[in-house]
Design a protein around this motif. Structure first.
Motif, PDB file in Angstrom:
ATOM      1  N   PRO A 135       1.009  -1.268  -0.081  1.00 22.83           N
ATOM      2  CA  PRO A 135       0.077   0.190   0.074  1.00 22.83           C
ATOM      3  C   PRO A 135       0.594   1.027  -0.437  1.00 22.83           C
ATOM      4  O   PRO A 135       2.244   1.504   0.029  1.00 22.83           O
ATOM      5  CB  PRO A 135      -0.789   0.406   1.228  1.00 22.83           C
ATOM      6  N   ARG A 136       0.330   2.097  -1.327  1.00 21.67           N
ATOM      7  CA  ARG A 136       1.119   3.064  -0.777  1.00 21.67           C
ATOM      8  C   ARG A 136       0.182   4.755  -0.125  1.00 21.67           C
ATOM      9  O   ARG A 136      -0.872   5.142  -1.145  1.00 21.67           O
ATOM     10  CB  ARG A 136       1.706   4.064  -2.048  1.00 21.67           C
ATOM     11  N   LEU A 137       0.282   4.750   0.864  1.00 19.77           N
ATOM     12  CA  LEU A 137      -1.176   6.050   1.417  1.00 19.77           C
ATOM     13  C   LEU A 137      -0.966   7.707   0.733  1.00 19.77           C
ATOM     14  O   LEU A 137       0.140   8.067   1.578  1.00 19.77           O
ATOM     15  CB  LEU A 137      -0.743   5.593   2.492  1.00 19.77           C
ATOM     16  N   LEU A 138      -1.735   8.091   1.192  1.00 21.98           N
ATOM     17  CA  LEU A 138      -1.196   8.988   0.526  1.00 21.98           C
ATOM     18  C   LEU A 138      -3.281   9.821   1.845  1.00 21.98           C
ATOM     19  O   LEU A 138      -3.641   8.835   2.302  1.00 21.98           O
ATOM     20  CB  LEU A 138      -2.348   9.446  -0.186  1.00 21.98           C
ATOM     21  N   ARG A 139      -2.463  10.919   2.065  1.00 24.79           N
ATOM     22  CA  ARG A 139      -3.284  11.773   4.000  1.00 24.79           C
ATOM     23  C   ARG A 139      -4.202  12.039   2.872  1.00 24.79           C
ATOM     24  O   ARG A 139      -4.174  14.188   2.345  1.00 24.79           O
ATOM     25  CB  ARG A 139      -2.379  11.963   4.453  1.00 24.79           C
ATOM     26  N   LEU A 140      -5.312  12.246   2.864  1.00 26.45           N
ATOM     27  CA  LEU A 140      -6.761  13.281   2.932  1.00 26.45           C
ATOM     28  C   LEU A 140      -6.889  14.442   4.041  1.00 26.45           C
ATOM     29  O   LEU A 140      -7.047  13.900   4.912  1.00 26.45           O
ATOM     30  CB  LEU A 140      -7.884  12.726   2.205  1.00 26.45           C
ATOM     31  N   GLU A 141      -7.028  15.654   3.963  1.00 26.89           N
ATOM     32  CA  GLU A 141      -7.254  16.047   5.142  1.00 26.89           C
ATOM     33  C   GLU A 141      -8.516  17.836   5.519  1.00 26.89           C
ATOM     34  O   GLU A 141      -9.377  17.666   4.119  1.00 26.89           O
ATOM     35  CB  GLU A 141      -6.207  16.647   5.215  1.00 26.89           C
ATOM     36  N   PRO A 142     -10.093  17.183   6.676  1.00 24.51           N
ATOM     37  CA  PRO A 142     -10.688  18.084   6.666  1.00 24.51           C
ATOM     38  C   PRO A 142     -10.041  19.610   6.457  1.00 24.51           C
ATOM     39  O   PRO A 142      -9.273  19.657   6.657  1.00 24.51           O
ATOM     40  CB  PRO A 142     -10.404  18.117   7.783  1.00 24.51           C
ATOM     41  N   PRO A 143     -10.874  20.500   5.581  1.00 26.74           N
ATOM     42  CA  PRO A 143     -12.606  19.913   6.137  1.00 26.74           C
ATOM     43  C   PRO A 143     -13.203  19.267   4.512  1.00 26.74           C
ATOM     44  O   PRO A 143     -14.304  19.086   4.164  1.00 26.74           O
ATOM     45  CB  PRO A 143     -13.885  21.315   5.735  1.00 26.74           C
ATOM     46  N   HIS A 144     -11.946  19.623   3.458  1.00 23.58           N
ATOM     47  CA  HIS A 144     -12.608  18.921   2.263  1.00 23.58           C
ATOM     48  C   HIS A 144     -11.868  17.742   1.870  1.00 23.58           C
ATOM     49  O   HIS A 144     -12.948  17.446   0.588  1.00 23.58           O
ATOM     50  CB  HIS A 144     -12.457  19.979   0.976  1.00 23.58           C
ATOM     51  N   TRP A 145     -10.909  17.768   2.102  1.00 26.12           N
ATOM     52  CA  TRP A 145     -10.250  15.983   1.866  1.00 26.12           C
ATOM     53  C   TRP A 145     -10.135  16.164   0.445  1.00 26.12           C
ATOM     54  O   TRP A 145     -10.792  14.427  -0.472  1.00 26.12           O
ATOM     55  CB  TRP A 145     -12.217  15.175   2.455  1.00 26.12           C
ATOM     56  N   ARG A 146      -9.637  16.887  -0.856  1.00 27.67           N
ATOM     57  CA  ARG A 146     -10.057  16.578  -1.532  1.00 27.67           C
ATOM     58  C   ARG A 146      -8.353  16.349  -2.313  1.00 27.67           C
ATOM     59  O   ARG A 146      -7.776  16.122  -1.662  1.00 27.67           O
ATOM     60  CB  ARG A 146      -9.910  17.975  -2.543  1.00 27.67           C
ATOM     61  N   LEU A 147      -8.321  15.480  -3.989  1.00 23.91           N
ATOM     62  CA  LEU A 147      -7.849  14.979  -4.098  1.00 23.91           C
ATOM     63  C   LEU A 147      -7.127  16.576  -4.945  1.00 23.91           C
ATOM     64  O   LEU A 147      -6.733  17.224  -5.189  1.00 23.91           O
ATOM     65  CB  LEU A 147      -7.795  13.769  -5.495  1.00 23.91           C
ATOM     66  N   ASN A 148      -5.134  16.376  -4.869  1.00 24.38           N
ATOM     67  CA  ASN A 148      -4.389  17.410  -5.622  1.00 24.38           C
ATOM     68  C   ASN A 148      -3.158  16.570  -6.784  1.00 24.38           C
ATOM     69  O   ASN A 148      -3.057  15.565  -6.042  1.00 24.38           O
ATOM     70  CB  ASN A 148      -3.922  18.569  -4.882  1.00 24.38           C
ATOM     71  N   GLU A 149      -2.654  17.239  -7.231  1.00 29.61           N
ATOM     72  CA  GLU A 149      -2.239  16.661  -8.260  1.00 29.61           C
ATOM     73  C   GLU A 149      -0.544  16.177  -7.940  1.00 29.61           C
ATOM     74  O   GLU A 149      -0.154  14.975  -7.876  1.00 29.61           O
ATOM     75  CB  GLU A 149      -1.490  17.172  -9.851  1.00 29.61           C
ATOM     76  N   GLU A 150      -0.334  17.177  -6.822  1.00 33.04           N
ATOM     77  CA  GLU A 150       0.967  17.388  -5.707  1.00 33.04           C
ATOM     78  C   GLU A 150       1.385  15.699  -5.014  1.00 33.04           C
ATOM     79  O   GLU A 150       2.067  14.491  -5.239  1.00 33.04           O
ATOM     80  CB  GLU A 150       1.319  18.011  -5.282  1.00 33.04           C
ATOM     81  N   MET A 151      -0.212  15.560  -4.060  1.00 32.67           N
ATOM     82  CA  MET A 151      -0.549  14.609  -4.076  1.00 32.67           C
ATOM     83  C   MET A 151       0.258  12.776  -5.207  1.00 32.67           C
ATOM     84  O   MET A 151       0.712  11.786  -4.054  1.00 32.67           O
ATOM     85  CB  MET A 151      -1.698  14.053  -3.095  1.00 32.67           C
ATOM     86  N   LEU A 152      -0.411  13.187  -5.924  1.00 28.84           N
ATOM     87  CA  LEU A 152      -0.776  11.834  -6.719  1.00 28.84           C
ATOM     88  C   LEU A 152       0.814  11.844  -7.339  1.00 28.84           C
ATOM     89  O   LEU A 152       1.396  10.944  -7.514  1.00 28.84           O
ATOM     90  CB  LEU A 152      -1.949  12.180  -7.602  1.00 28.84           C
ATOM     91  N   ARG A 153       0.983  12.445  -7.388  1.00 31.72           N
ATOM     92  CA  ARG A 153       2.868  12.266  -8.630  1.00 31.72           C
ATOM     93  C   ARG A 153       4.071  11.698  -7.073  1.00 31.72           C
ATOM     94  O   ARG A 153       4.573  11.216  -8.050  1.00 31.72           O
ATOM     95  CB  ARG A 153       2.870  14.253  -8.778  1.00 31.72           C
ATOM     96  N   SER A 154       2.975  12.405  -5.809  1.00 31.17           N
ATOM     97  CA  SER A 154       4.353  12.081  -4.955  1.00 31.17           C
ATOM     98  C   SER A 154       4.085  10.256  -4.854  1.00 31.17           C
ATOM     99  O   SER A 154       5.089   9.489  -4.204  1.00 31.17           O
ATOM    100  CB  SER A 154       4.089  12.322  -3.754  1.00 31.17           C
ATOM    101  N   VAL A 155       3.491   9.336  -4.836  1.00 35.24           N
ATOM    102  CA  VAL A 155       3.000   8.121  -4.707  1.00 35.24           C
ATOM    103  C   VAL A 155       2.929   7.219  -6.212  1.00 35.24           C
ATOM    104  O   VAL A 155       3.490   5.875  -6.198  1.00 35.24           O
ATOM    105  CB  VAL A 155       2.699   7.282  -4.204  1.00 35.24           C
ATOM    106  N   PHE A 156       2.489   7.723  -7.579  1.00 35.50           N
ATOM    107  CA  PHE A 156       2.199   7.040  -8.609  1.00 35.50           C
ATOM    108  C   PHE A 156       3.539   7.083  -9.669  1.00 35.50           C
ATOM    109  O   PHE A 156       4.254   7.559  -9.356  1.00 35.50           O
ATOM    110  CB  PHE A 156       1.452   7.787  -9.726  1.00 35.50           C
ATOM    111  N   ASN A 157       3.817   5.695  -9.840  1.00 33.80           N
ATOM    112  CA  ASN A 157       4.801   5.570 -10.290  1.00 33.80           C
ATOM    113  C   ASN A 157       5.128   4.079 -11.047  1.00 33.80           C
ATOM    114  O   ASN A 157       4.037   3.375 -11.385  1.00 33.80           O
ATOM    115  CB  ASN A 157       6.334   5.134  -9.383  1.00 33.80           C
ATOM    116  N   HIS A 158       6.503   3.533 -11.906  1.00 33.93           N
ATOM    117  CA  HIS A 158       6.031   2.146 -12.526  1.00 33.93           C
ATOM    118  C   HIS A 158       5.531   0.718 -12.645  1.00 33.93           C
ATOM    119  O   HIS A 158       5.358   0.048 -12.631  1.00 33.93           O
ATOM    120  CB  HIS A 158       7.743   1.933 -13.449  1.00 33.93           C
ATOM    121  N   LYS A 159       5.775   1.021 -11.213  1.00 34.52           N
ATOM    122  CA  LYS A 159       4.802  -0.351 -10.011  1.00 34.52           C
ATOM    123  C   LYS A 159       3.844  -0.466  -9.693  1.00 34.52           C
ATOM    124  O   LYS A 159       3.121  -0.723  -8.675  1.00 34.52           O
ATOM    125  CB  LYS A 159       6.129  -0.662  -8.376  1.00 34.52           C
ATOM    126  N   THR A 160       2.811   1.086 -10.056  1.00 36.72           N
ATOM    127  CA  THR A 160       1.841   1.375  -9.010  1.00 36.72           C
ATOM    128  C   THR A 160       0.631   0.439 -10.309  1.00 36.72           C
ATOM    129  O   THR A 160       0.662   0.709 -11.289  1.00 36.72           O
ATOM    130  CB  THR A 160       1.344   3.357  -9.602  1.00 36.72           C
TER     131      THR A 160
END
Length: 389
Positions: A135-160
């Motif tokens: 598992p590659r865990l990303l932290r969503l936060e209140p109050p909006h709990w939204r996704l953003n490009e920076e967080m996705l770029r930090s974990v997606f790679n050729h092993k995903t």
């Protein structure tokens, strides 16, 4: 003694069972676990009873009875514009959790990385690890709990290999907008990643919001496994009838897992769900209105006694962020205090995190009768002020 499978042997009792047991021990109102306190739609229950008495009660097809598979495909065609082949792209499972397990085990091999968003439902990580995934865990936060490009770029790679995405999101009660879905879809396509979409709350949305399935986003039709649940759609959580919808190459492998887990599900319940899915749109809109009214009742009551409520966009849940209250206690401590002292059970959202948890947010379930909610509010009326004194 022979050692046990550490993936499961070392797991604690789930927070849902722990808080429900605390509710039973304290004779408390249970606003923790997500289930209604009414028996569910009578006509659908009668359809199940009729099918049990006069229908077929031996092993049904492993993939689900044909009339239910057709009803699922037709339902998603009407609501989301999906063109699903009921015989090659739809499978019935024993609940959404089994559907997710089939999907994870079908896709994940040892060494594969799987992106998960915290707060994360408690079944995801053990099954990923049992499959040998990481598992590659990303932290969503209140109050909006939204996704953003920076967080996705930090974990997606050729092993995903896969990403698990829950929308609407339990426990945060967010219905994700198209822009977040398109962002996630772009990463899935860039890194050749399969999206396993936990969409069991798809019909429980409020304030005119419409659920958009990731499988309907351009480029995602062939790389998405969509999971649904009749238990959530019809407030019949004990029935455990789930759906898996995916392109044939993905579904064929998920079906091979399914045959060795539960193999099939009760045919009378499947027949009744097929009946329910064919209901007119007004039924589903009325269901949302009823739940929204309960949401608003609990929201107004909690706010009137000083709780900062985060707006619930969907699911059976709303959340409260305790951080502005200055209570000097974590969400876990708060939940133990109110179940012991005020006889109301809630769920600490930190339980949905494995690392770097948000520790100030508490989840309440509002899919209850008015008198249940009102009694809970009466009991909680002094929980904030007394703690501050």
């Amino acid at each position: 003694m022979t050692s046990m499978n550490k993936v499961f042997a070392d797991l604690p009792v789930t927070v849902f069972e722990a808080m429900s047991q605390a509710a039973r021990d304290n004779n408390a109102i249970n606003l923790g676990q997500g289930f209604p306190d009414d028996p569910g739609p009578e006509d659908i229950r009668r359809a199940a009873a009729e099918a049990s008495i006069n229908g077929y009660n031996q092993y049904p097809s492993m993939m689900g009875i044909p009339e239910l598979r057709q009803a699922i495909a037709s339902h998603y065609g009407r609501w989301h514009g999906l063109n699903l082949d009921p015989m090659s792209e739809v499978m019935v499972t024993s609940g959404g959790t089994e559907a997710l397990t089939c999907s994870i085990l079908a896709m994940v091999e040892p060494g594969d990385e799987v992106v998960c968003f915290q707060p994360v439902y408690d079944s995801y990580l053990p099954i990923i690890r049992q499959a040998g995934g990481i598992p590659r865990l990303l932290r969503l936060e209140p109050p909006h709990w939204r996704l953003n490009e920076e967080m996705l770029r930090s974990v997606f790679n050729h092993k995903t290999k896969a990403v698990l995405f829950n929308n609407p999101l339990n426990p945060a009660a967010v219905v994700y907008p198209r822009e977040d879905l398109e962002l996630l879809a772009r990463f899935c396509q860039e890194f050749d990643t399969v999206a396993i979409c936990d969409e069991v709350w798809e019909h429980v949305t409020f304030d005119g919001r419409e659920h958009i399935p990731l499988i309907a986003i351009p480029g995602m039709r062939e790389r998405t496994i969509k999971v649904g649940s009749a238990g959530k759609i019809f407030s019949l959580t004990g029935w455990k009838i789930g759906f898996v919808c995916a392109a044939p190459p993905l579904l064929r492998v998920a079906a091979k897992v399914h045959q060795f887990l539960t193999f099939t599900s009760a045919p009378n319940l499947q027949a009744a769900v097929a009946y329910g899915l064919d209901k007119p749109a007004e039924y589903f809109h009325d269901m949302r209105k009823g739940l929204a009214r309960s949401r608003d009742r609990l929201t107004k009551g909690l706010e009137s006694i000083g709780f900062p409520v985060l707006k619930s966009q969907g699911t059976y849940f709303l959340t409260v962020d305790l951080s502005p209250l200055g209570l000097n206690e974590t969400d876990v401590q708060f939940c133990h205090r109110i179940v012991n002292d005020y006889k109301v059970a809630a769920i600490p959202v930190s339980a949905f995190y494995e690392q770097d948890a948000v520790t100030s947010v508490v989840r309440f379930c509002f899919s209850k009768k008015d008198e249940t909610l009102d009694t809970a509010l009466e009991r909680l009326s002094d929980a904030v002020n007394r703690r501050k004194r």
